[in-house]
Design a protein around this motif. Structure first.
Motif: not given
Length: 170
Positions: A66-80, A92-100
């Motif tokens: 998913s990509y929302m040009e003015d807000h952010g993006w996400a990528l999720s991987f599923f195995e089954k 959206t307001e300030e940069l926040h990255i969740e990559k843990d």
């Protein structure tokens, strides 16, 4: 107008597997031709959010982009039906990255499998430095070999007639 995109990408060379997945989950949607070992599809209805019915019947490796040009993006991987890796970036307001919960080894393997370099991968994920003219979401999608992702969602596909070789699942 800002881009809002959301799509699924099933790792397969068989377009019919995505058609069957949509039907089995009691959804309707659009399935693109296979490209680079991925079959892209979108599901009719609300464009954003991951459909539990799709994930619960997933036959293999599935990516939700998913990509929302003015807000952010996400990528999720599923195995089954199991979430095995996820990444989210919001500005959206300030940069926040969740990559843990990002499996960087998996991401690297998938990129290398496409014959692409993993150079600048960390920069793209951290938004630490400019990596060219494309947004980091595009950079990663291209590295993964995804062909259909730009301006692509249930909200903007219409009847699908713009695309060639698209299978409509009703």
């Amino acid at each position: 107008m800002s881009e809002f995109s959301a799509s699924y990408h099933l790792q397969t060379s068989d377009q019919q597997k995505a058609v069957e997945l949509i039907r089995a989950s009691n959804n309707k949607g659009f399935v693109f031709p296979e490209s680079n070992g991925w079959v892209t599809f979108i599901v009719k209805g609300p464009a954003f959010g991951i459909r539990k019915a799709i994930v619960s019947l997933n036959p293999g490796l599935l990516v939700h982009y998913s990509y929302m040009e003015d807000h952010g993006w996400a990528l999720s991987f599923f195995e089954k039906d199991e979430l095995i890796s996820t990444y989210k970036c919001d500005w959206t307001e300030e940069l926040h990255i969740e990559k843990d919960k990002l499996d960087i080894v998996l991401l690297r393997e998938l990129i290398i499998k496409q014959g692409n370099s993993i150079e600048d991968l960390e920069k793209a994920l951290d938004l630490a430095e400019d990596i060219g003219e494309e947004p980091p979401a595009y950079f990663i999608a291209n590295k993964l070999g995804l062909s259909y992702y730009e301006w692509l969602s249930a909200d903007n596909i219409g009847d699908g007639s713009y695309y060639k070789n698209l299978v409509i699942v009703d």
